[in-house]
Design an enzyme around this catalytic site. Structure first.
Site, mmCIF file in Angstrom:
data_model
loop_
_atom_site.group_PDB
_atom_site.id
_atom_site.type_symbol
_atom_site.label_atom_id
_atom_site.label_comp_id
_atom_site.label_asym_id
_atom_site.label_seq_id
_atom_site.Cartn_x
_atom_site.Cartn_y
_atom_site.Cartn_z
ATOM 1 N N TYR A 156 0.591 -1.119 -0.171
ATOM 2 C CA TYR A 156 -0.064 0.173 -0.040
ATOM 3 C C TYR A 156 1.087 1.461 -0.144
ATOM 4 O O TYR A 156 1.988 1.172 0.576
ATOM 5 C CB TYR A 156 -0.946 0.120 1.328
ATOM 6 C CG TYR A 156 -1.670 1.207 1.374
ATOM 7 C CD1 TYR A 156 -2.755 1.415 0.612
ATOM 8 C CD2 TYR A 156 -1.573 2.142 2.499
ATOM 9 C CE1 TYR A 156 -3.627 2.565 0.603
ATOM 10 C CE2 TYR A 156 -2.448 3.343 2.504
ATOM 11 C CZ TYR A 156 -3.434 3.445 1.758
ATOM 12 O OH TYR A 156 -4.308 4.407 1.894
ATOM 13 N N ASP A 251 9.302 2.768 -0.352
ATOM 14 C CA ASP A 251 8.403 3.608 0.444
ATOM 15 C C ASP A 251 8.599 3.064 1.805
ATOM 16 O O ASP A 251 7.999 2.054 2.222
ATOM 17 C CB ASP A 251 6.974 3.204 -0.247
ATOM 18 C CG ASP A 251 5.883 4.036 0.529
ATOM 19 O OD1 ASP A 251 6.167 4.523 1.728
ATOM 20 O OD2 ASP A 251 4.572 3.671 0.412
ATOM 21 N N LYS A 279 4.765 8.727 9.151
ATOM 22 C CA LYS A 279 4.558 8.535 10.408
ATOM 23 C C LYS A 279 5.694 8.704 11.390
ATOM 24 O O LYS A 279 5.356 9.851 12.046
ATOM 25 C CB LYS A 279 4.601 6.544 10.275
ATOM 26 C CG LYS A 279 3.513 6.207 9.344
ATOM 27 C CD LYS A 279 2.889 4.816 9.539
ATOM 28 C CE LYS A 279 2.074 4.325 8.467
ATOM 29 N NZ LYS A 279 0.670 4.336 8.847
#
Ligand code: PLP
Length: 440
Positions: A156, A251, A279
């Site tokens: 994702y 990523d 994050k």
């Protein structure tokens, strides 16, 4: 601790305030939530509504306490309401909350990140992981003059149109293979191979006549559950990108400052051209970035022609939270959290063995996960073949005992500096009871 029933009816009785708030929320937000996985569709029952957090623990609006292994989906590596982060926020807030102008805080956080990840030579702060990956792909397309990208099933990379093809976690949890609203023309530019299948990736690259702009990958997958790369897979992608004249994008929105102090490059010795982070670098506030090779990043406006902007990008509060978090997360602290994560995962494996339940658990740094399965999980198909029903029962039994795990079998879990030996021990005791309950 008295086990509670996992039935939705019992939920309503024992989590009355959560249920009441969720009923109001459903009138306002699709599914009552502002991000789909929060709705608990992957595990059933009512979501719990958070009231506050402290260290390794959260409390819901009904006053129930949980040891939290979700940690806001990864950012809170120092735990909830870390005094270090709160102090930094308070000091910064007193000077104003946003300027839309350059600040020294952005420079300080940028320098700190580059010191830990020297291959991120130049970077641009944005406010979400989606913005970071979307912008990195735009940049790769502009840099190479090509349109197609290669991604991996179950990875994702946020919800930008180009990525909503076989995107793991949220999408899988909801059973939507793809999203309506994504133009077919754009989706056709996203090629997907199974994770850990280098031959499939090579085949796709070879068959793409107009060439590939970028290969984008989660170096350790966290969005199909926790799936590490096979030995040589990332090295193979590096070589594949080089041979194809494509950029390699790691990523690291989830893995960054979780799997090693210097991320995937440090852990696997493979350097990406572009890296996305999110994050942890915002310490619980909305921060992400894309960055990497200077010659590539210099194409970004205003230095170059590739446009990307953001009203709140580099927001001082977010920068302060990130700076406080990363300054505290030294290599020594990282090692300490990694050791506790290893102990937790080992304990969970033992529970599986003791109870005769086939269970695969793993970790890297402070990121961890598990599947109820007999065979190693190397890709999304393997993850989907694990015992999802047992996961659901286990999740709810653990929740009822005050252990909050990621509410989907396709999500990774996390640890923080605030998870001490006590929390690990207590969580393991409760998870043993929960698994006993789930298989009864
Ligand atoms: N990339 C990865 C690897 C992620 O795990 C996520 C979110 O979980 C994203 C990108 C998207 O980040 P955000 O939710 O901040 O848009």
């Amino acid at each position: 601790m008295r086990p509670l029933s996992a039935s939705p009816l019992k939920d309503l009785e024992t989590r009355a305030r959560s249920a009441e708030i969720m009923a109001r929320a459903r009138a306002l937000f699709p599914g009552g939530v502002n991000s789909p996985v929060r709705a608990f569709r992957g595990v059933g029952g009512e979501p719990i509504v958070a009231a506050r957090g402290e260290g390794a623990r959260i409390w819901d609006v009904d006053g129930k306490e949980y040891i939290d292994f979700v940690l806001s989906w990864g950012p809170l590596v120092l735990g909830h309401a870390s005094p270090i982060v709160l102090d930094a926020l308070e000091r910064t807030m007193a000077e104003g909350t946003s300027f839309g102008m350059p600040t020294e805080l952005e420079v300080q956080l940028g320098e700190l990140i580059r010191a830990r990840m020297p291959h991120v030579e130049m970077m641009r702060f944005v406010s979400s992981g989606t913005e970071a990956t979307m912008s990195a792909v735009r940049l790769a397309r502009a840099f190479t003059g090509r349109d197609a990208i290669l991604k991996f099933e179950g990875c994702y990379h946020g919800h930008a149109d180009s990525f909503l093809a076989r995107a793991g976690s949220g999408v899988a949890t909801l059973g939507l293979p793809d999203s309506p609203g994504v133009p077919a023309a754009l989706a056709s530019l996203t090629l997907t191979a199974p994770f850990n299948d280098l031959d499939a990736a090579k085949g796709l690259v070879k068959r793409t006549k107009r060439g590939i702009a970028a290969i984008i990958v989660e170096p350790i997958v966290g969005n199909s559950g926790f799936i590490p790369p096979d030995r040589g897979f990332l090295e193979g992608l590096r070589a594949l990108a080089d041979n194809a004249g494509a950029l390699l994008i790691f990523d690291e929105v989830m893995t960054g400052f979780r799997i090693a102090p210097g991320g995937a490059r440090e852990r696997f010795g493979v350097t990406a051209d572009l890296t996305t982070l999110g994050k942890v670098i915002g310490g619980g506030l909305p921060v992400a970035l894309y960055g990497g090779r200077r010659d590539v990043m210099e194409r970004i406006a205003p230095l170059g022609p590739v446009y990307q902007a953001g009203t709140l990008s580099g927001n001082p509060l977010a920068m302060a939270a990130g700076l406080a978090t990363l300054s505290t997360l030294t290599a020594a602290l990282h090692t300490k959290i990694e050791k506790r994560t290893a102990a937790l995962v080992k304990g969970l494996q033992k529970i599986g063995v003791d109870l005769g339940v086939p269970l695969e658990a793993g970790h890297a740094g402070s990121m961890w996960g598990f599947f109820f399965t007999e065979k190693p999980v190397r890709n999304f198909a393997d993850a989907k073949a694990s015992d999802l029903e047992l996961f659901r029962r286990f999740f709810r039994a653990a929740l009822d005992r005050g252990v909050y795990l990621a509410p989907s079998p396709f999500e990774a879990c996390f640890m923080s500096a605030a998870h001490g030996d006590d929390e690990v021990g207590t969580a393991l005791e409760r998870m043993r009871e929960a698994l006993e309950d789930a298989i009864a």
